[in-house]
Design an enzyme around this catalytic site. Structure first.
Site, PDB file in Angstrom:
ATOM      1  N   LYS A   1       5.194  15.049  11.023  1.00 56.91           N
ATOM      2  CA  LYS A   1       4.045  14.210  10.194  1.00 56.91           C
ATOM      3  C   LYS A   1       3.602  13.127  10.871  1.00 56.91           C
ATOM      4  O   LYS A   1       2.402  12.834  11.031  1.00 56.91           O
ATOM      5  CB  LYS A   1       4.431  13.680   8.758  1.00 56.91           C
ATOM      6  CG  LYS A   1       3.734  12.827   8.293  1.00 56.91           C
ATOM      7  CD  LYS A   1       4.152  12.391   6.663  1.00 56.91           C
ATOM      8  CE  LYS A   1       3.135  11.514   6.020  1.00 56.91           C
ATOM      9  NZ  LYS A   1       3.470  10.902   4.825  1.00 56.91           N
TER      10      LYS A   1
ATOM     11  N   HIS B   1      -2.269   9.499   9.329  1.00 54.94           N
ATOM     12  CA  HIS B   1      -3.003   7.992   9.298  1.00 54.94           C
ATOM     13  C   HIS B   1      -2.038   6.936   9.786  1.00 54.94           C
ATOM     14  O   HIS B   1      -2.589   6.145  10.636  1.00 54.94           O
ATOM     15  CB  HIS B   1      -3.602   8.064   8.008  1.00 54.94           C
ATOM     16  CG  HIS B   1      -2.441   8.283   7.020  1.00 54.94           C
ATOM     17  ND1 HIS B   1      -2.078   9.363   6.752  1.00 54.94           N
ATOM     18  CD2 HIS B   1      -2.325   7.511   5.824  1.00 54.94           C
ATOM     19  CE1 HIS B   1      -0.890   9.143   5.986  1.00 54.94           C
ATOM     20  NE2 HIS B   1      -1.297   8.330   5.182  1.00 54.94           N
TER      21      HIS B   1
ATOM     22  N   LYS C   1       7.422   5.097   3.686  1.00 53.24           N
ATOM     23  CA  LYS C   1       6.771   4.505   4.680  1.00 53.24           C
ATOM     24  C   LYS C   1       7.449   3.730   5.903  1.00 53.24           C
ATOM     25  O   LYS C   1       7.275   3.768   6.876  1.00 53.24           O
ATOM     26  CB  LYS C   1       5.766   3.136   3.884  1.00 53.24           C
ATOM     27  CG  LYS C   1       4.704   3.953   3.158  1.00 53.24           C
ATOM     28  CD  LYS C   1       3.840   2.479   2.962  1.00 53.24           C
ATOM     29  CE  LYS C   1       2.697   2.765   2.242  1.00 53.24           C
ATOM     30  NZ  LYS C   1       2.026   1.398   2.066  1.00 53.24           N
TER      31      LYS C   1
ATOM     32  N   ASN D   1       7.946   0.595  -0.011  1.00 55.45           N
ATOM     33  CA  ASN D   1       8.184   2.222  -0.157  1.00 55.45           C
ATOM     34  C   ASN D   1       8.920   2.561   1.024  1.00 55.45           C
ATOM     35  O   ASN D   1       8.519   2.440   2.134  1.00 55.45           O
ATOM     36  CB  ASN D   1       6.668   2.698   0.249  1.00 55.45           C
ATOM     37  CG  ASN D   1       6.894   4.167   0.131  1.00 55.45           C
ATOM     38  OD1 ASN D   1       7.566   4.714   0.701  1.00 55.45           O
ATOM     39  ND2 ASN D   1       5.373   4.948  -0.251  1.00 55.45           N
TER      40      ASN D   1
ATOM     41  N   ASP E   1      -1.472  -0.494   4.294  1.00 58.82           N
ATOM     42  CA  ASP E   1      -2.155   0.080   2.736  1.00 58.82           C
ATOM     43  C   ASP E   1      -2.713   1.226   3.178  1.00 58.82           C
ATOM     44  O   ASP E   1      -3.369   1.456   4.205  1.00 58.82           O
ATOM     45  CB  ASP E   1      -3.114  -1.024   2.375  1.00 58.82           C
ATOM     46  CG  ASP E   1      -3.328  -0.885   0.733  1.00 58.82           C
ATOM     47  OD1 ASP E   1      -2.271  -1.159   0.138  1.00 58.82           O
ATOM     48  OD2 ASP E   1      -4.399  -0.280   0.643  1.00 58.82           O
TER      49      ASP E   1
ATOM     50  N   GLU F   1      -1.372  -6.732  -4.322  1.00 58.60           N
ATOM     51  CA  GLU F   1      -2.414  -5.943  -4.136  1.00 58.60           C
ATOM     52  C   GLU F   1      -3.709  -5.996  -5.010  1.00 58.60           C
ATOM     53  O   GLU F   1      -3.655  -5.677  -6.201  1.00 58.60           O
ATOM     54  CB  GLU F   1      -1.885  -4.342  -4.217  1.00 58.60           C
ATOM     55  CG  GLU F   1      -1.115  -4.028  -2.983  1.00 58.60           C
ATOM     56  CD  GLU F   1      -0.800  -2.528  -2.852  1.00 58.60           C
ATOM     57  OE1 GLU F   1      -1.491  -1.973  -3.658  1.00 58.60           O
ATOM     58  OE2 GLU F   1       0.152  -2.309  -2.080  1.00 58.60           O
TER      59      GLU F   1
HETATM   60  P1  ITT Z   1       3.551  -0.476  -0.551  1.00 59.35           P
HETATM   61  O1  ITT Z   1       4.857  -1.117  -0.894  1.00 59.35           O
HETATM   62  O2  ITT Z   1       3.832  -0.421   1.103  1.00 59.35           O
HETATM   63  O3  ITT Z   1       2.480  -0.860  -0.991  1.00 59.35           O
HETATM   64  P2  ITT Z   1       2.932   1.950  -1.817  1.00 59.35           P
HETATM   65  O4  ITT Z   1       3.480   3.188  -2.031  1.00 59.35           O
HETATM   66  O5  ITT Z   1       2.334   1.079  -3.092  1.00 59.35           O
HETATM   67  O6  ITT Z   1       3.929   1.110  -0.738  1.00 59.35           O
HETATM   68  P3  ITT Z   1       0.058   2.230  -0.910  1.00 59.35           P
HETATM   69  O7  ITT Z   1      -0.527   1.474  -2.017  1.00 59.35           O
HETATM   70  O8  ITT Z   1      -0.349   2.088   0.573  1.00 59.35           O
HETATM   71  O9  ITT Z   1       1.662   2.305  -0.909  1.00 59.35           O
HETATM   72  O10 ITT Z   1      -0.297   3.720  -1.169  1.00 59.35           O
HETATM   73  C1  ITT Z   1      -1.016   4.250  -1.969  1.00 59.35           C
HETATM   74  C2  ITT Z   1      -0.951   5.620  -2.507  1.00 59.35           C
HETATM   75  O11 ITT Z   1      -1.392   6.602  -1.652  1.00 59.35           O
HETATM   76  C3  ITT Z   1       0.906   5.931  -2.582  1.00 59.35           C
HETATM   77  O12 ITT Z   1       1.351   5.586  -3.711  1.00 59.35           O
HETATM   78  C4  ITT Z   1       0.828   7.364  -2.311  1.00 59.35           C
HETATM   79  O13 ITT Z   1       0.720   8.030  -3.334  1.00 59.35           O
HETATM   80  C5  ITT Z   1      -0.533   7.673  -1.476  1.00 59.35           C
HETATM   81  N1  ITT Z   1      -0.203   7.788   0.083  1.00 59.35           N
HETATM   82  C6  ITT Z   1      -0.425   6.790   0.767  1.00 59.35           C
HETATM   83  N2  ITT Z   1       0.074   7.211   2.210  1.00 59.35           N
HETATM   84  C7  ITT Z   1       0.617   8.557   2.059  1.00 59.35           C
HETATM   85  C8  ITT Z   1       1.228   9.219   2.825  1.00 59.35           C
HETATM   86  O14 ITT Z   1       1.286   9.260   4.044  1.00 59.35           O
HETATM   87  N3  ITT Z   1       1.289  10.612   2.048  1.00 59.35           N
HETATM   88  C9  ITT Z   1       1.117  10.941   0.900  1.00 59.35           C
HETATM   89  N4  ITT Z   1       0.863  10.117   0.072  1.00 59.35           N
HETATM   90  C10 ITT Z   1       0.554   8.866   0.635  1.00 59.35           C
END
Ligand code: ITT
Length: 197
Positions: free
Chosen positions: A176, A181, A21, A18, A74, A45
């Site tokens: 942000k 978090h 992120k 991502n 995560d 995951e």
């Molecule tokens: P990784 O490759 O790092 O796992 P990911 O997008 O799959 O990336 P996560 O599993 O940690 O990331 O995130 C789960 C979901 O939660 C992600 O797809 C978003 O929809 C939501 N999410 C997490 N953090 C967020 C943020 O800061 N703002 C908005 N949505 C978020």
């Protein structure tokens, strides 16, 4: 020798697919003088109700794939009126229901309280050290999606600290990062990373 030690401490690998992120993390860690390198691989995951366990497993798996010390992060959105849903299933729920689907579930729900939680899991294959760091952002689910920045559920999440009920998607990455978090979990990781013996 001294330079080598300093370099080792100031560079960190972040395994994520991502890019949003990564961009958030890169700026936060830069505040501490730490450079972040994105490794676009995804550790497995697992399905679990605990995002810390998911993050730990994913860090171990990602490190196995590339033999580097690294961290994963995560995160999930936990909505009080939905008993914490989507929580650890946030990624799947975002892909299937999306923000509109969450707003539908929240129709006529008065209690809009929600929080984002983040776990950073850092793993060093040499010595087998695994450490986790947590962060959360409290807020509310908006009535309508607003804003175009960020990713995922950003358009429907209003952090309590932001004036005027703005959503994460109505903020710059810099703003942000003041409330998020992820920023909180990463700042405690950075403190530890810089000061460990
Ligand atoms: P990784 O490759 O790092 O796992 P990911 O997008 O799959 O990336 P996560 O599993 O940690 O990331 O995130 C789960 C979901 O939660 C992600 O797809 C978003 O929809 C939501 N999410 C997490 N953090 C967020 C943020 O800061 N703002 C908005 N949505 C978020």
């Amino acid at each position: 020798m001294k330079t080598k030690t300093r370099l080792k401490r100031k560079l960190v690998f972040f395994a994520t697919a991502n890019v949003h992120k990564f961009n958030e993390a890169r700026r936060i860690l830069a505040e501490f003088g730490i450079a972040t390198v994105m490794i676009n691989i995804k550790g497995v995951e697992i399905q679990d109700t605990d995002i810390e366990r998911i993050a730990k497993t994913s860090a171990l798996d990602a490190a196995k794939k590339c033999s580097l010390p690294l961290f994963v992060e995560d995160a999930g959105l936990f909505i009080k009126a939905l008993n914490g849903f989507p929580g650890p299933y946030s990624s799947y729920v975002y892909k299937t229901l999306g923000t509109r689907g969450i707003l539908k579930l929240m129709e006529n729900v008065e209690d809009r309280a929600a929080e984002f939680r983040s776990v950073v899991a850092y793993y060093e294959p040499e010595g087998g050290m695994l450490k986790t760091f947590q962060g959360k952002a409290e807020g509310k689910i908006a009535e309508e999606p607003r804003g175009t920045s960020g990713f995922g559920f950003d358009p429907i999440f209003q952090p309590v600290e932001a004036e005027g009920g703005r959503t994460f998607a109505e903020m710059s990455t810099e703003e942000k990062n003041r409330y998020s978090h992820r920023a909180r979990a990463l700042r405690s990781f950075a403190e530890w990373f810089l000061h460990r013996g």
